[in-house]
Design an enzyme around this catalytic site. Sequence first.
Site, PDB file in Angstrom:
ATOM      1  N   LYS A  52     -56.308 -25.147  66.826  1.00 25.48           N
ATOM      2  CA  LYS A  52     -55.633 -23.918  66.386  1.00 25.48           C
ATOM      3  C   LYS A  52     -54.585 -24.248  65.323  1.00 25.48           C
ATOM      4  CE  LYS A  52     -56.788 -21.660  70.680  1.00 25.48           C
ATOM      5  NZ  LYS A  52     -56.424 -21.288  72.039  1.00 25.48           N
ATOM      6  N   GLN A  96     -51.335 -21.267  75.648  1.00 20.87           N
ATOM      7  CA  GLN A  96     -52.629 -21.865  75.979  1.00 20.87           C
ATOM      8  C   GLN A  96     -52.856 -21.826  77.496  1.00 20.87           C
ATOM      9  OE1 GLN A  96     -55.008 -22.996  73.713  1.00 20.87           O
ATOM     10  NE2 GLN A  96     -56.279 -23.152  75.549  1.00 20.87           N
ATOM     11  N   ASP A 119     -53.816 -13.097  71.205  1.00 20.39           N
ATOM     12  CA  ASP A 119     -54.977 -13.418  72.042  1.00 20.39           C
ATOM     13  C   ASP A 119     -55.677 -12.141  72.525  1.00 20.39           C
ATOM     14  OD1 ASP A 119     -55.777 -16.048  72.354  1.00 20.39           O
ATOM     15  OD2 ASP A 119     -54.170 -16.537  73.769  1.00 20.39           O
TER      16      ASP A 119
END
Length: 282
Positions: A52, A96, A119
């Site tokens: 990422k 995460q 997200d």
Amino acid sequence: MAQVIDGKRISREIKDELKKQVAAYREQGTEIALAVIQVGQDPASTVYVGNKKKACEYIGIRSAAYELPEETTEEELLELIGKLNRDASIYGILVQLPLPKQINEDHIIQAIAPEKDVDGFHPQSVGRLSIGQPGFVSCTPAGIIQLLKRSDIPIEGKECVVIGRSNIVGKPMALLLLRENGTVTICHSKTQNIKEITRRADILVAAVGRPKMIDASYVKEGAVVIDVGIHRDADNKLCGDVDFDSVAPVAGAITPVPGGVGPMTIAMLMHNCVEAVELRKG
Ligand code: NAP
């Protein structure tokens, strides 16, 4: 033999488009920054976070990394998220997953400001998707829609079957296919006569989390088969939920693992970071 859908190429195409948009924002004085939080040192998470950060660098987004120790408490993580929510220079916040067991993931997801929820996991983002309002969409299913569209595969009016009903893949996938006017069925572990259903599919999305479960007996001749799974097989090679060698001769198009859905997830995360600028403008 099926057309192999090249997720690497399509994700690069998207990232190159985003790179131009990011440069244009920078010229107007807007620098996009993504906060990336990792708690503990799970090796798979470290790889995902690293990828990422690399994608951010490629398209010109600043990534602000927060590497917290495994024993971080829920309160400490909530405090950091609160600080990042109030920081106007931060456009997106990514935590995460999975998190260590002392931290409740739902509490964390709900603490992220919906306008920074790149997200797309916040209940407000999910609610907006389900009632057709603009907002962030979970990256993996959003990437699958891009794979289909950019491969000129029509969705409207097609029989779409999604195997799996998780909050991050199966359910948003079904909602997105519906938004594109597909006729959608969701299968799960309690579904009976599953092959009868999957063999009706023009577009079959496998998000089951079971290595190579979907073989040719689940697939209608000529169907488009999208494989979301990521696993290591007995030889430590990456494989998906679909048995590629069995399905490819029957399908019309198929995504490989690796190089199919995986790269799209990161491309769509970058897309969401850029969209955060527009959402902030209202
Ligand atoms: P998950 O939360 O474990 O959900 C799996 C779903 O499959 C559940 O809804 C489950 O049904 C259903 N299922 C399990 N066994 C089944 C069976 N025998 N027949 C029919 N349905 C069955 O998994 P997930 O998070 O959605 O992820 C799915 C896969 O995608 C995993 O391999 C994961 O690693 C991968 N993944 C990849 C990406 C990417 O970027 N490529 C992103 C996310 C996930 P119940 O609800 O009834 O239990």
